[in-house]
Enzyme design. Structure first.
Site, PDB file in Angstrom:
ATOM      1  N   ASP A 279       0.834  -1.207   0.000  1.00  0.00           N
ATOM      2  CA  ASP A 279       0.000   0.000   0.000  1.00  0.00           C
ATOM      3  C   ASP A 279       0.865   1.251   0.000  1.00  0.00           C
ATOM      4  O   ASP A 279       0.618   2.199  -0.741  1.00  0.00           O
ATOM      5  CB  ASP A 279      -0.914   0.022   1.233  1.00  0.00           C
ATOM      6  CG  ASP A 279      -2.037  -0.987   1.120  1.00  0.00           C
ATOM      7  OD1 ASP A 279      -2.463  -1.237  -0.018  1.00  0.00           O
ATOM      8  OD2 ASP A 279      -2.475  -1.526   2.147  1.00  0.00           O
TER       9      ASP A 279
ATOM     10  N   GLY B 162      -4.707   4.727  -6.032  1.00  0.00           N
ATOM     11  CA  GLY B 162      -4.540   4.426  -7.455  1.00  0.00           C
ATOM     12  C   GLY B 162      -5.763   3.815  -8.100  1.00  0.00           C
ATOM     13  O   GLY B 162      -6.267   4.297  -9.107  1.00  0.00           O
ATOM     14  N   MET B 163      -6.285   2.743  -7.518  1.00  0.00           N
ATOM     15  CA  MET B 163      -7.405   2.023  -8.125  1.00  0.00           C
ATOM     16  C   MET B 163      -8.661   2.894  -8.143  1.00  0.00           C
ATOM     17  O   MET B 163      -9.411   2.912  -9.114  1.00  0.00           O
ATOM     18  CB  MET B 163      -7.661   0.738  -7.325  1.00  0.00           C
ATOM     19  CG  MET B 163      -8.298  -0.353  -8.140  1.00  0.00           C
ATOM     20  SD  MET B 163      -7.333  -0.709  -9.614  1.00  0.00           S
ATOM     21  CE  MET B 163      -8.600  -1.280 -10.688  1.00  0.00           C
TER      22      MET B 163
END
Length: 508
Positions: free
Chosen positions: A294, A429-430
């Site tokens: 992460d 990010g996702m």
């Protein structure tokens, strides 16, 4: 003189009032016109306290200007002494009332004849110093006054405590997460087997100041307030002090090692290495988190840091050293201590900015376009305007940074809070990609009438082929930007030329 839209550090009298109202049973009289008396409102709004702010304004009005202030100021001091029975009354002018050039020291001497408590004039130059410098000086002045008084009365406790002990100096009202930091440092001291002799000035009484020399050493976690007091105590009693801010895993360990060294030098043999290892590996989640996938997603992301010296310097080091984040700019508004800040952060950032001008900081943020900002309440406003997430790491702050829950920034629990703040400040990010592909529920401007990927514009085969070459996670964004560009110019078909023109217009 210039009109300030936003001040990072307030005027000098605010610093004096912060110190006076942090002590228990100390009252402050502010010799000021109406308009300078906003401290009461500010403190009662922001601090989660049930007690009234112990500050009274002796108003400078037309009558005072025509007759002089002495009678009114002395009457107010004597009246408050009778009503509140404080141990100490601190008289402070403001930068406005200082223009009158009155002999306030004489007013204090006159009031002392009738008052039962001690009366002290805050010895601060209101044109030269800001809130933080004035707070530092006022704390030192009060400590010095009571140490001299105790020495005169023969009740100064100079003999060291049987077990190692510490004075925690610099915790004040309206400080950034000061109450939580204080609780965390008390826990840390208990874990290290060090007794807390006194906490200054928060919740201390002036009678307790005679006990200051009993401690084995002083800890000043904040560079802005407390350092002058620690330096005075070192000169007066050869009492060592530690001025390393225990913020972040590395600096907390360095602070503990420094305390270990101070105790060893005084003949008390301790070794805290096992404790540091245990806390770093198993108790603090931050060291583990910084090695997780992460946190690795944040590696190389750009950030801007701005705040007071203590928090901006510590945060810059944490981001660069512990999390691998690229700090493009680190800045402070403490211009008076600029050399220290430069020396601390130069190797951890590309650019150093020392300024009190919020416009200069806002312009720098707009120019850099970081992925996240870590700053004060003002940088939070700038971030909202530029649509850049911001984590608040330093005063000045608003009500949401006086949390009811436990949120220290110092010590090992502080490392967890900082890791959370940093991670949650960046857009994940996702999440970013999914919002780009499917459209979010909070889009600020509607590009097409719906948020589906169907289009009412025709795409030429060459343009469609070029679009298909774009990686999937940004293809939707490129398509929407191109269609927006075409729509604004009244085009019905998107050719390769239109696509390139749109790309140039967006600056992609």
């Amino acid at each position: 003189m210039k009109l300030a839209y936003w001040m990072y550090a307030g005027p000098a009298h605010i610093g004096t009032l912060r110190i006076a109202s942090s002590f228990k049973n100390v009252h402050a009289i502010m010799h000021a016109p109406l308009g300078d008396d906003y401290f009461n409102v500010m403190r009662s709004m922001l601090e989660r306290e049930q007690n009234f702010t112990p500050v009274t304004t002796s108003v400078v009005d037309r009558q005072v200007l025509s007759r002089g202030s002495q009678e009114k100021v002395v009457d107010n001091i004597v009246r408050k002494d009778g009503e509140e029975t404080p141990d100490l009354i601190v008289l402070t002018p403001t930068c406005t009332s200082s223009i009158l050039q009155e002999d306030l020291a004489n007013f204090v001497d006159r009031a002392q004849m009738d008052a039962h408590c001690d009366v002290l004039l805050a010895d601060v130059n209101h044109y030269r110093y800001n809130e933080l410098q004035a707070g530092d000086r006022t704390l030192k002045q009060i400590v010095e006054f009571y140490i001299k008084k105790a020495r005169k009365q023969g009740n100064l406790a100079t003999e060291k405590t049987a077990k190692p002990s510490v004075n925690l100096i610099g915790f004040t009202t309206l400080g950034f997460h000061n109450q939580h930091d204080c609780t965390e440092l008390k826990r840390l001291m208990a874990d290290l087997g060090i007794e807390v002799n006194l906490i200054l000035p928060e919740k201390a009484t002036v009678d307790q100041l005679a006990k200051i020399p009993q401690a084995w050493f002083n800890l000043c976690p904040y560079r802005e307030i407390g350092l002058m007091t620690a330096e005075y105590l070192q000169e007066e009693f050869a009492q060592p002090y530690v001025d390393i801010t225990p913020m972040g895993v590395v600096e907390t360990a360095r602070c503990i090692r420094k305390m270990q060294q101070v105790l060893n030098q005084q003949g008390f043999d301790v070794n805290y290495e096992d404790f540091i290892q245990q806390q770093t590996r198993h108790v603090s989640q931050a060291a583990w988190f910084s090695r997780s996938i992460d946190c690795q997603n944040l590696t190389g992301k750009k950030a801007v840091v701005f705040g007071d010296n203590t928090h901006a310097a510590a945060m810059t080091k944490i981001l660069a050293r512990e999390m691998g984040i690229h700090v493009v700019l680190a800045g402070t508004y403490c211009k008076y201590d600029a050399d220290w800040f430069r020396a601390e952060v130069s190797e951890y950032c590309d650019e150093v900015l020392i300024s009190e001008d919020n416009g200069a900081i806002a312009d720098a943020i707009a120019r850099i376009e970081p992925a996240a900002i870590f700053g004060t309440q003002m940088e939070r406003h700038v971030g909202k305007r530029l649509d850049i997430p911001c984590g608040v790491i330093a005063a000045p702050i608003h009500i949401q940074n006086f949390p009811l829950g436990y949120k220290p920034f110092l010590g090992y629990e502080g490392t967890n809070q900082i890791a959370d703040l940093v991670y949650n400040s960046f857009t994940l990010g996702m999440e970013d990609h999914l919002l780009e592909i499917f459209g979010g529920h909070d889009t600020k401007e509607v590009i097409t009438k719906g948020i589906s990927s169907d289009s009412d514009l025709g795409w030429h085969s060459t343009a469609q082929a070029e679009l298909n070459k774009v990686p999937g996670f940004v293809r939707g964004k490129v398509k929407r930007n191109t269609e927006k560009f075409a729509r604004e110019r009244g085009l019905s078909e998107i050719t390769l030329e239109v696509m390139y023109a749109a790309k140039e217009a967006v600056g992609a």
